[in-house]
Design a protein around this motif. Structure first.
Motif, PDB file in Angstrom:
ATOM      1  N   LYS A  37       0.825  -1.205   0.000  1.00  0.00           N
ATOM      2  CA  LYS A  37       0.000   0.000   0.000  1.00  0.00           C
ATOM      3  C   LYS A  37       0.861   1.258   0.000  1.00  0.00           C
ATOM      4  N   THR A  38       0.296   2.315  -0.559  1.00  0.00           N
ATOM      5  CA  THR A  38       0.941   3.617  -0.572  1.00  0.00           C
ATOM      6  C   THR A  38       0.161   4.526   0.363  1.00  0.00           C
ATOM      7  N   VAL A  39       0.868   5.240   1.215  1.00  0.00           N
ATOM      8  CA  VAL A  39       0.220   6.142   2.161  1.00  0.00           C
ATOM      9  C   VAL A  39      -0.138   7.434   1.439  1.00  0.00           C
ATOM     10  N   LEU A  40      -1.358   7.878   1.648  1.00  0.00           N
ATOM     11  CA  LEU A  40      -1.846   9.123   1.068  1.00  0.00           C
ATOM     12  C   LEU A  40      -2.249  10.029   2.226  1.00  0.00           C
ATOM     13  N   LEU A  41      -1.548  11.145   2.380  1.00  0.00           N
ATOM     14  CA  LEU A  41      -1.818  12.093   3.451  1.00  0.00           C
ATOM     15  C   LEU A  41      -2.880  13.066   2.974  1.00  0.00           C
ATOM     16  N   GLY A  42      -3.944  13.208   3.741  1.00  0.00           N
ATOM     17  CA  GLY A  42      -5.026  14.117   3.388  1.00  0.00           C
ATOM     18  C   GLY A  42      -5.099  15.277   4.362  1.00  0.00           C
ATOM     19  N   LEU A  43      -5.129  16.476   3.834  1.00  0.00           N
ATOM     20  CA  LEU A  43      -5.244  17.687   4.640  1.00  0.00           C
ATOM     21  C   LEU A  43      -6.465  18.450   4.143  1.00  0.00           C
ATOM     22  N   MET A  44      -7.332  18.813   5.077  1.00  0.00           N
ATOM     23  CA  MET A  44      -8.553  19.509   4.681  1.00  0.00           C
ATOM     24  C   MET A  44      -8.906  20.558   5.725  1.00  0.00           C
ATOM     25  N   GLU A  45      -9.147  21.749   5.239  1.00  0.00           N
ATOM     26  CA  GLU A  45      -9.629  22.809   6.111  1.00  0.00           C
ATOM     27  C   GLU A  45     -11.139  22.692   6.148  1.00  0.00           C
ATOM     28  N   ARG A  46     -11.713  22.764   7.335  1.00  0.00           N
ATOM     29  CA  ARG A  46     -13.164  22.599   7.461  1.00  0.00           C
ATOM     30  C   ARG A  46     -13.904  23.562   6.555  1.00  0.00           C
ATOM     31  N   GLY A  47     -14.806  22.997   5.753  1.00  0.00           N
ATOM     32  CA  GLY A  47     -15.626  23.795   4.865  1.00  0.00           C
ATOM     33  C   GLY A  47     -14.848  24.438   3.734  1.00  0.00           C
ATOM     34  N   SER A  48     -13.654  23.917   3.463  1.00  0.00           N
ATOM     35  CA  SER A  48     -12.827  24.567   2.460  1.00  0.00           C
ATOM     36  C   SER A  48     -12.156  23.545   1.562  1.00  0.00           C
ATOM     37  N   ARG A  49     -10.904  23.775   1.284  1.00  0.00           N
ATOM     38  CA  ARG A  49     -10.187  23.025   0.264  1.00  0.00           C
ATOM     39  C   ARG A  49      -9.501  21.774   0.817  1.00  0.00           C
ATOM     40  N   LEU A  50      -9.216  20.869  -0.115  1.00  0.00           N
ATOM     41  CA  LEU A  50      -8.588  19.588   0.178  1.00  0.00           C
ATOM     42  C   LEU A  50      -7.213  19.557  -0.460  1.00  0.00           C
ATOM     43  N   ARG A  51      -6.287  18.866   0.180  1.00  0.00           N
ATOM     44  CA  ARG A  51      -4.972  18.597  -0.398  1.00  0.00           C
ATOM     45  C   ARG A  51      -4.624  17.150  -0.091  1.00  0.00           C
ATOM     46  N   LEU A  52      -4.255  16.393  -1.123  1.00  0.00           N
ATOM     47  CA  LEU A  52      -3.817  15.014  -0.953  1.00  0.00           C
ATOM     48  C   LEU A  52      -2.372  14.911  -1.403  1.00  0.00           C
ATOM     49  N   GLN A  53      -1.567  14.195  -0.632  1.00  0.00           N
ATOM     50  CA  GLN A  53      -0.156  14.050  -0.968  1.00  0.00           C
ATOM     51  C   GLN A  53       0.279  12.620  -0.737  1.00  0.00           C
ATOM     52  N   ALA A  54       0.851  12.014  -1.770  1.00  0.00           N
ATOM     53  CA  ALA A  54       1.401  10.664  -1.631  1.00  0.00           C
ATOM     54  C   ALA A  54       2.655  10.756  -0.780  1.00  0.00           C
ATOM     55  N   VAL A  55       2.758   9.869   0.204  1.00  0.00           N
ATOM     56  CA  VAL A  55       3.877   9.892   1.133  1.00  0.00           C
ATOM     57  C   VAL A  55       4.835   8.764   0.780  1.00  0.00           C
ATOM     58  N   LYS A  56       6.075   9.128   0.527  1.00  0.00           N
ATOM     59  CA  LYS A  56       7.103   8.127   0.250  1.00  0.00           C
ATOM     60  C   LYS A  56       7.540   7.501   1.572  1.00  0.00           C
ATOM     61  N   PRO A  57       8.097   6.293   1.528  1.00  0.00           N
ATOM     62  CA  PRO A  57       8.563   5.669   2.786  1.00  0.00           C
ATOM     63  C   PRO A  57       9.614   6.504   3.509  1.00  0.00           C
ATOM     64  N   THR A  58      10.329   7.350   2.772  1.00  0.00           N
ATOM     65  CA  THR A  58      11.375   8.167   3.398  1.00  0.00           C
ATOM     66  C   THR A  58      10.836   9.474   3.976  1.00  0.00           C
ATOM     67  N   ASP A  59       9.588   9.825   3.660  1.00  0.00           N
ATOM     68  CA  ASP A  59       8.993  11.072   4.166  1.00  0.00           C
ATOM     69  C   ASP A  59       8.619  10.922   5.634  1.00  0.00           C
ATOM     70  N   PHE A  60       8.758  12.003   6.357  1.00  0.00           N
ATOM     71  CA  PHE A  60       8.404  12.048   7.774  1.00  0.00           C
ATOM     72  C   PHE A  60       7.126  12.874   7.887  1.00  0.00           C
ATOM     73  N   VAL A  61       6.033  12.225   8.237  1.00  0.00           N
ATOM     74  CA  VAL A  61       4.711  12.863   8.235  1.00  0.00           C
ATOM     75  C   VAL A  61       4.663  14.123   9.099  1.00  0.00           C
ATOM     76  N   PRO A  62       5.231  14.142  10.316  1.00  0.00           N
ATOM     77  CA  PRO A  62       5.201  15.402  11.085  1.00  0.00           C
ATOM     78  C   PRO A  62       5.833  16.582  10.343  1.00  0.00           C
ATOM     79  N   ASP A  63       6.895  16.327   9.579  1.00  0.00           N
ATOM     80  CA  ASP A  63       7.501  17.414   8.800  1.00  0.00           C
ATOM     81  C   ASP A  63       6.551  17.904   7.711  1.00  0.00           C
ATOM     82  N   LEU A  64       5.832  16.974   7.093  1.00  0.00           N
ATOM     83  CA  LEU A  64       4.852  17.355   6.071  1.00  0.00           C
ATOM     84  C   LEU A  64       3.727  18.187   6.689  1.00  0.00           C
ATOM     85  N   LEU A  65       3.300  17.816   7.883  1.00  0.00           N
ATOM     86  CA  LEU A  65       2.256  18.591   8.568  1.00  0.00           C
ATOM     87  C   LEU A  65       2.744  19.995   8.882  1.00  0.00           C
ATOM     88  N   ARG A  66       3.951  20.093   9.427  1.00  0.00           N
ATOM     89  CA  ARG A  66       4.490  21.420   9.764  1.00  0.00           C
ATOM     90  C   ARG A  66       4.607  22.302   8.524  1.00  0.00           C
TER      91      ARG A  66
END
Length: 167
Positions: A28-57
């Motif tokens: 499986k491939t991890v897909l990070l989803g970011l959404m502002e309530r009532g607004s826009r969506l952003r989806l980002q494929a996460v590589k095994p080398t990516d660090f999710v907290p850094d992507l959030l920041r």
């Protein structure tokens, strides 16, 4: 996570997974989803080398209210935000007052239906392109067809050839 289920794999692939005792989410491939309530969506494929907290920041302002599920990834970083609301699906909890993740979960459900109904299979190599297409359609869902079409054309910068697509 996006990818096939072991029960839908050929016997040969299932046997390899069983023999190697591989992780069931190995394919499986991890897909990070970011959404502002009532607004826009952003989806980002996460590589095994990516660090999710850094992507959030990098994508979410630290003054924001962060709503997540109970994944271990979010506990430490949640302390950096103005407020971190958590929903525990393991306890059949899907919302508690203002704490809910139903919007992003609905988006992932629609993304899954898109894969099952239209594409049937998405390779990890091209998953970001499919995520970008879905994001565009989701974010422009309230626009008229004419506005959506003009926005699409105005975002086209150059010609996509087959050779560029498969690289």
């Amino acid at each position: 996570m996006v990818g096939g289920k072991a029960k839908n794999m050929s016997n040969k692939k299932r046997k390899v997974i069983a023999e190697t005792k591989a992780d069931r989410n190995n394919n499986k491939t991890v897909l990070l989803g970011l959404m502002e309530r009532g607004s826009r969506l952003r989806l980002q494929a996460v590589k095994p080398t990516d660090f999710v907290p850094d992507l959030l920041r990098a994508n979410v302002d630290l003054e924001s209210v962060l709503m997540t599920d109970t994944a271990n990834t979010y506990f430490k970083i949640g302390k950096d935000y103005a407020y971190h609301g958590v929903v525990d699906h393991g306890k059949k909890e899907y919302g508690r007052g203002y704490n809910y993740t139903n919007g992003i979960e609905g988006c992932f459900s629609q993304f899954d239906r898109m894969v099952i109904g239209i594409y049937h299979y998405i390779s990890p190599k091209h998953i970001q392109k499919y995520a970008d297409e879905f994001t565009f359609r989701f974010n422009s869902r309230k626009a008229t067809d004419l506005v959506r079409f003009n926005t699409l054309l105005s975002n086209c910068n150059n010609r996509l050839t087959y050779n560029n697509l498969i690289k």
